[in-house]
Write a protein that holds these residues in place. Structure first.
Motif, PDB file in Angstrom:
ATOM      1  N   GLY A  93       0.794  -1.226   0.000  1.00  0.00           N
ATOM      2  CA  GLY A  93       0.000   0.000   0.000  1.00  0.00           C
ATOM      3  C   GLY A  93       0.822   1.269   0.000  1.00  0.00           C
ATOM      4  N   GLY A  94       2.128   1.168  -0.357  1.00  0.00           N
ATOM      5  CA  GLY A  94       2.952   2.365  -0.493  1.00  0.00           C
ATOM      6  C   GLY A  94       2.788   2.980  -1.869  1.00  0.00           C
ATOM      7  N   TYR A  95       3.712   3.872  -2.235  1.00  0.00           N
ATOM      8  CA  TYR A  95       3.596   4.559  -3.524  1.00  0.00           C
ATOM      9  C   TYR A  95       3.567   3.582  -4.688  1.00  0.00           C
ATOM     10  N   SER A  96       4.490   2.631  -4.700  1.00  0.00           N
ATOM     11  CA  SER A  96       4.572   1.692  -5.805  1.00  0.00           C
ATOM     12  C   SER A  96       3.306   0.865  -5.925  1.00  0.00           C
ATOM     13  N   GLY A  97       2.817   0.341  -4.796  1.00  0.00           N
ATOM     14  CA  GLY A  97       1.622  -0.499  -4.824  1.00  0.00           C
ATOM     15  C   GLY A  97       0.382   0.263  -5.253  1.00  0.00           C
ATOM     16  N   VAL A  98       0.206   1.470  -4.706  1.00  0.00           N
ATOM     17  CA  VAL A  98      -0.980   2.269  -5.041  1.00  0.00           C
ATOM     18  C   VAL A  98      -0.964   2.671  -6.509  1.00  0.00           C
ATOM     19  N   GLU A  99       0.183   3.143  -7.001  1.00  0.00           N
ATOM     20  CA  GLU A  99       0.244   3.564  -8.400  1.00  0.00           C
ATOM     21  C   GLU A  99       0.110   2.385  -9.357  1.00  0.00           C
ATOM     22  N   THR A 100       0.665   1.234  -8.969  1.00  0.00           N
ATOM     23  CA  THR A 100       0.511   0.042  -9.804  1.00  0.00           C
ATOM     24  C   THR A 100      -0.948  -0.380  -9.857  1.00  0.00           C
ATOM     25  N   MET A 101      -1.599  -0.385  -8.704  1.00  0.00           N
ATOM     26  CA  MET A 101      -3.015  -0.777  -8.670  1.00  0.00           C
ATOM     27  C   MET A 101      -3.857   0.190  -9.498  1.00  0.00           C
ATOM     28  N   ALA A 102      -3.583   1.484  -9.372  1.00  0.00           N
ATOM     29  CA  ALA A 102      -4.354   2.471 -10.132  1.00  0.00           C
ATOM     30  C   ALA A 102      -4.194   2.256 -11.631  1.00  0.00           C
ATOM     31  N   ALA A 103      -2.955   2.028 -12.079  1.00  0.00           N
ATOM     32  CA  ALA A 103      -2.696   1.839 -13.511  1.00  0.00           C
ATOM     33  C   ALA A 103      -3.307   0.544 -14.024  1.00  0.00           C
ATOM     34  N   VAL A 104      -3.136  -0.531 -13.259  1.00  0.00           N
ATOM     35  CA  VAL A 104      -3.644  -1.841 -13.676  1.00  0.00           C
ATOM     36  C   VAL A 104      -5.166  -1.856 -13.694  1.00  0.00           C
ATOM     37  N   ASN A 105      -5.768  -1.249 -12.692  1.00  0.00           N
ATOM     38  CA  ASN A 105      -7.229  -1.201 -12.620  1.00  0.00           C
ATOM     39  C   ASN A 105      -7.804  -0.442 -13.817  1.00  0.00           C
ATOM     40  N   ASP A 106      -7.213   0.707 -14.144  1.00  0.00           N
ATOM     41  CA  ASP A 106      -7.685   1.476 -15.302  1.00  0.00           C
ATOM     42  C   ASP A 106      -7.494   0.691 -16.595  1.00  0.00           C
ATOM     43  N   LEU A 107      -6.324   0.045 -16.741  1.00  0.00           N
ATOM     44  CA  LEU A 107      -6.054  -0.713 -17.962  1.00  0.00           C
ATOM     45  C   LEU A 107      -7.036  -1.870 -18.113  1.00  0.00           C
ATOM     46  N   LEU A 108      -7.257  -2.614 -17.051  1.00  0.00           N
ATOM     47  CA  LEU A 108      -8.156  -3.765 -17.112  1.00  0.00           C
ATOM     48  C   LEU A 108      -9.564  -3.339 -17.496  1.00  0.00           C
ATOM     49  N   ARG A 109     -10.076  -2.332 -16.811  1.00  0.00           N
ATOM     50  CA  ARG A 109     -11.469  -1.932 -17.044  1.00  0.00           C
ATOM     51  C   ARG A 109     -11.647  -1.201 -18.372  1.00  0.00           C
ATOM     52  N   ASP A 110     -10.644  -0.436 -18.790  1.00  0.00           N
ATOM     53  CA  ASP A 110     -10.722   0.212 -20.103  1.00  0.00           C
ATOM     54  C   ASP A 110     -10.662  -0.823 -21.223  1.00  0.00           C
ATOM     55  N   SER A 111      -9.782  -1.824 -21.063  1.00  0.00           N
ATOM     56  CA  SER A 111      -9.599  -2.832 -22.110  1.00  0.00           C
ATOM     57  C   SER A 111     -10.818  -3.731 -22.262  1.00  0.00           C
ATOM     58  N   MET A 112     -11.577  -3.910 -21.198  1.00  0.00           N
ATOM     59  CA  MET A 112     -12.747  -4.795 -21.255  1.00  0.00           C
ATOM     60  C   MET A 112     -13.810  -4.305 -22.226  1.00  0.00           C
ATOM     61  N   ARG A 113     -13.749  -3.029 -22.570  1.00  0.00           N
ATOM     62  CA  ARG A 113     -14.724  -2.495 -23.534  1.00  0.00           C
ATOM     63  C   ARG A 113     -14.561  -3.135 -24.904  1.00  0.00           C
ATOM     64  N   ASP A 114     -13.365  -3.675 -25.167  1.00  0.00           N
ATOM     65  CA  ASP A 114     -13.110  -4.313 -26.457  1.00  0.00           C
ATOM     66  C   ASP A 114     -13.520  -5.782 -26.476  1.00  0.00           C
ATOM     67  N   TYR A 115     -14.046  -6.266 -25.366  1.00  0.00           N
ATOM     68  CA  TYR A 115     -14.430  -7.681 -25.247  1.00  0.00           C
ATOM     69  C   TYR A 115     -15.916  -7.754 -24.887  1.00  0.00           C
ATOM     70  N   PRO A 116     -16.786  -7.809 -25.886  1.00  0.00           N
ATOM     71  CA  PRO A 116     -18.240  -7.746 -25.644  1.00  0.00           C
ATOM     72  C   PRO A 116     -18.768  -8.841 -24.725  1.00  0.00           C
ATOM     73  N   THR A 117     -18.113  -9.998 -24.682  1.00  0.00           N
ATOM     74  CA  THR A 117     -18.621 -11.093 -23.841  1.00  0.00           C
ATOM     75  C   THR A 117     -18.276 -10.917 -22.372  1.00  0.00           C
ATOM     76  N   LEU A 118     -17.408  -9.974 -22.054  1.00  0.00           N
ATOM     77  CA  LEU A 118     -17.016  -9.745 -20.664  1.00  0.00           C
ATOM     78  C   LEU A 118     -17.794  -8.583 -20.066  1.00  0.00           C
ATOM     79  N   LYS A 119     -18.167  -8.738 -18.808  1.00  0.00           N
ATOM     80  CA  LYS A 119     -18.919  -7.702 -18.105  1.00  0.00           C
ATOM     81  C   LYS A 119     -18.030  -7.049 -17.049  1.00  0.00           C
TER      82      LYS A 119
END
Length: 475
Positions: A212-238
């Protein structure tokens, strides 16, 4: 009127004379300092991260060419990794090639030697390195001898002996790690898109970040945005099938910042779909699961470890006094105890605060200034003059907690939201070495803002994975 003109002219003349005398005095002082530096000094710097690079650059500024000093900078790679932007690469906002800078262009006049350190004799200050030995290149062993040896080998991930974590977790220490994280997410999305079993699909789309330090928080923020943004390209995923979990042993995130900013960061992450689990320790990991204290298992194929670092394994093997965190114990001037002519700084050293209460944090901000001071102290030692202690108060701390959102504390003032996010980008863009790299990063951000994030290119990802951080352990 004439008296006024005469007085003004006299004052100007006196001021000019004073400036000339001051400049002459400084020139004479500089000349005496240069003359007192012995010729042919041998200085070897191990590690070309933020600390090592700043040692090399400052030495070249202080020691004139006529002194024939042999300054050697050693690293296993020929580039500096700009670690603050690793999470931007992991999240797909910045190209991996744009956050590395060629070392040979950063320290002109310094002899750069690419190779892996295999042994260090602190008594004789002799270093043995292996050159080549990979990708079909014949290996060769070379010895370097020094009058002054600088150890700035940085750090590596600290898995704290947790069973299965080193074998199954991804880390965030190299540009290859960042590319691997991005590639993993894209591969999981492809795998999950036609998976009929709901439980398997949910496990595929579960990302766990430890720390939960700088590295963990920034990694989680980036990964979370990437995962949820990318899911828009996969119609079968909710979107509801995606699960991102941030875990930390502490009772709040970002302990380096104030409680108000830490609470804001947690709220923002949770608003964006992240489950924050505090006072939660990971006790193990394996194929398809992460185990936490109490025996609970979370079905997941992606654990990202950002829960701490430790000094380079090379440091651990040295015959030298090490501190509570495993770093080399040094005095305030970064000189190693009981080892004349040996200096240590950055992540692999424990540099005491002037008040004797604790040591400086292993941050890039500290490492750069430690490097400059260490170079000045080496030159002072060459001249037979006393060294100076490291004294520095960080200007502030910043972290990204999501797209267009951040937290920052600068000179005691607190900022959050889009302003803090913009400050983060402006500050780190300005600190990135090289105008060309800054222009490329700015272009990446502009394209990302206009067209959105693109999915990871598998060929580019495979290529980036071959890149490692300086010495594999960066400051």
């Amino acid at each position: 009127m004439e008296h006024k003109k005469t007085g003004t002219a006299l004052a100007a003349l006196l001021a000019a004379g004073a400036c000339a005398a001051y400049s002459y005095g400084r020139m004479q002082k500089r000349r005496r300092e240069v003359q007192s530096i012995p010729k042919g000094a041998k200085i070897v710097i191990l590690g070309a991260g933020f600390a090592g690079i700043h040692v090399a650059r400052e030495l070249m500024r202080l020691i004139p060419p006529e002194k024939n000093a042999d300054i050697v900078l050693v690293d296993q790679n020929d580039f500096l990794l700009f670690t603050p932007m690793l999470t931007e690469t992991a999240g797909g906002s910045v190209d991996a090639q744009h956050i590395v800078a060629r070392i040979r262009n950063m320290a002109p006049g310094v002899r750069f030697q690419q190779g892996r350190v295999t042994s260090v004799d602190l008594e004789t200050k002799r270093v043995t390195i292996e050159v080549g030995g990979e990708d079909g290149i014949p290996a060769a062993m070379r010895d370097l001898e020094a009058d002054h040896l600088v150890i700035a080998l940085g750090s590596c991930s600290n898995f704290r002996g947790t069973p299965g974590v080193q074998e199954h977790a991804l880390t965030v220490k190299t540009v290859g790690d960042a590319a691997a994280i991005r590639g993993r997410i894209e591969a999981l999305l492809e795998r999950a898109t036609d998976e009929p079993d709901e439980e398997i699909r949910r496990a595929l789309l579960t990302i766990v970040v430890a720390g939960g330090g700088y590295s963990g928080v920034e990694t989680m923020a980036a990964v979370n945005d990437l995962l949820r943004d990318s899911m828009r390209d996969y119609p079968t995923l909710k979107p509801a099938q995606a699960r991102t979990i941030l875990m930390d042993l502490g009772d709040r995130l970002l302990p380096e910042l104030g409680e108000k900013l830490a609470s804001y960061a947690q709220r923002e992450l949770e608003h964006r779909g992240v489950a924050v689990r505090l006072k939660t320790g990971i006790t193990g990991a394996g194929d398809g699961y992460v185990e936490i204290k109490g025996g609970e298992r979370i079905a997941s194929h992606t654990l990202i470890w950002a829960a701490g670092v430790k000094p380079s394994p090379i440091v651990e093997a040295l015959d030298i006094t090490q501190g509570r965190h495993g770093g080399i114990i040094v005095d305030g001037s970064c000189a190693a105890q009981g080892r004349p002519g040996v200096w240590a700084l950055g992540d692999c050293a424990e540099i005491p605060h002037p008040d004797g209460k604790g040591t400086y944090a292993p941050t890039a901000q500290n490492a750069m200034r430690e490097g400059t001071l260490t170079a000045r102290n080496i030159v002072a030692a060459l001249r037979g003059e006393p060294t100076k202690p490291f004294v520095y108060t960080p200007m502030g701390e910043m972290a990204l907690v999501g797209r267009y959102t951040g937290v920052a504390r600068v000179f005691g003032l607190q900022f959050s939201g889009p302003l803090a996010w913009a400050m983060w980008r402006c500050v780190y863009l300005a600190k990135m070495p090289g105008l060309g790299k800054r222009a490329r990063i700015l272009a990446d951000w502009t394209l990302d803002a206009i067209f959105g994030r693109e999915g990871a290119d598998s060929i580019a990802t495979r290529g980036a994975r071959k890149l490692e951080a300086p010495g594999a352990y960066e400051d």
